[in-house]
Design an enzyme around this catalytic site. Sequence first.
Site, PDB file in Angstrom:
ATOM      1  CE  LYS A 267      21.626  19.340  24.004  1.00  0.00           C
ATOM      2  NZ  LYS A 267      22.686  20.084  23.262  1.00  0.00           N
TER       3      LYS A 267
ATOM      4  N   GLY B  72      42.786  20.610  22.563  1.00  0.00           N
ATOM      5  CA  GLY B  72      41.723  20.359  21.596  1.00  0.00           C
ATOM      6  C   GLY B  72      41.887  21.269  20.397  1.00  0.00           C
ATOM      7  CE1 TYR B  73      44.800  24.853  17.142  1.00  0.00           C
ATOM      8  CE2 TYR B  73      44.568  23.985  14.917  1.00  0.00           C
ATOM      9  CZ  TYR B  73      44.932  25.011  15.776  1.00  0.00           C
ATOM     10  OH  TYR B  73      45.419  26.203  15.269  1.00  0.00           O
TER      11      TYR B  73
ATOM     12  CG  ASN C 151      34.232  25.232  14.996  1.00  0.00           C
ATOM     13  OD1 ASN C 151      33.989  26.067  15.853  1.00  0.00           O
ATOM     14  ND2 ASN C 151      33.990  25.449  13.716  1.00  0.00           N
ATOM     15  CB  ALA C 152      35.839  25.220  20.274  1.00  0.00           C
ATOM     16  N   GLY C 153      38.815  24.914  19.304  1.00  0.00           N
ATOM     17  CA  GLY C 153      40.238  25.091  19.579  1.00  0.00           C
ATOM     18  C   GLY C 153      40.955  25.889  18.510  1.00  0.00           C
ATOM     19  CE1 TYR C 154      42.419  27.914  12.110  1.00  0.00           C
ATOM     20  CE2 TYR C 154      40.020  28.030  11.932  1.00  0.00           C
ATOM     21  CZ  TYR C 154      41.281  28.414  11.493  1.00  0.00           C
ATOM     22  OH  TYR C 154      41.400  29.303  10.452  1.00  0.00           O
TER      23      TYR C 154
END
EC number: 1.4.1.3
Length: 421
Positions: free
Chosen positions: A105, A220-221, A223-226
């Site tokens: 990281k 959550g909306y 990138n992942a949520g959408y």
Amino acid sequence: MVEIDPFEMAVQQLERAAQFMDISEEALEWLKRPMRIVEVSVPVEMDDGSVKVFTGFRVQHNWARGPTKGGIRWHPAETLSTVKALATWMTWKVAVVDLPYGGGKGGIIVDPKKLSEREQERLARSYIRAVYDVIGPWTDIPAPDVYTNPKIMAWMMDEYETIMRRKGPAFGVITGKPPGVGGIVARMDATARGAAFTIREAAKALGWDDLKGKTIAIQGYGNAGYYLHKIMSEEFGMKVVAVSDSKGGIYNPDGLPPADEVLKWKKEHGSVKDMPGTQNITNEELLELEVDILAPSAIEGVITKENADNVKAKIVAEVANGPVTPEADEILHEKGILQIPDFLCNAGGVTVSYFEWVQNINGFYWTVEETRKRLDDKMTKAFWDVFNTHKEKNIHMRDAAYVVAVSRVYEAMKHRGWVKK
């Protein structure tokens, strides 16, 4: 409330996992420490002609299984402890899906919102000049993370090529690049798609025939949520009854409008709230809905000892990092809720980054369909590796995921002769 140090938390989680496996004390002590910690000064000429010096980090936790892999974060509150913790967790994430990597990281203490695009480019290139000798396609492979993106990855890759004076592209040094410079299209929905595959397998583990008609709430909306909304409704036939963003959520027990319409509404109005044909709900209410599957996909620590007993879902898919606190873990386990732990559930992103690296190294690119099929295979096997360990040892799914991951790293260390037992 006293905030726990992120790296201390990572060490405690490792120590807990060690209780359920046969691992030597010397190996455990080694795994508690990153193998390399680099702190660098990153000078940048600002647009006004002045020079500012930023502090950057690159941490390589363990390379027993292969080159280290992990994102580069730009954040004003970045700390070395956070970067060390994230590198450690990355080791377990790549191991649980059996990728030939270790965890890494990077980070820079900076508020990128205060930089112009040209200043951001100079920052990206200066950082690579500072760490180029510890990264590389066979050493340590960075990727986008908080406030970094494909454009920034392309600048970094270009700077690395320039320094190394290669006669051809060095695409494999960094993943998450734009498709025109070695990136792959399938990366956009990879995290959500990987989560979807684990949800499908979790449903099988509970004896469900399929997901068609089952209900899901997504907190959550981004990138992942959408993409999770889009994939679960359009490809798996699920009924997405609720979604939310930081300002609140929407609910319709009969199912929400299509994901593209919800995203369009959010872009036009700044939130999913107030969308016609839905009723507004709070983020807290979303977590306690009567649904088959709950997918916290936003921030950490949303399911706590205060609200865990009110969770009614049969499966909790941790698309976000750390959405369930340790105390809540116990409560969900006692309630018989099947959890898909975060570093398994959201490993689709790094898995497709691995596919990008493989294609960069070989100079041969797969179709989107082939990439998705390989992702399906990886995520499916990883889920059952963890689930079977969970059943065999009668331990939490999160503990089982740690046992699978840590065991793989430990085996590699023994094969190399780093530890005797």
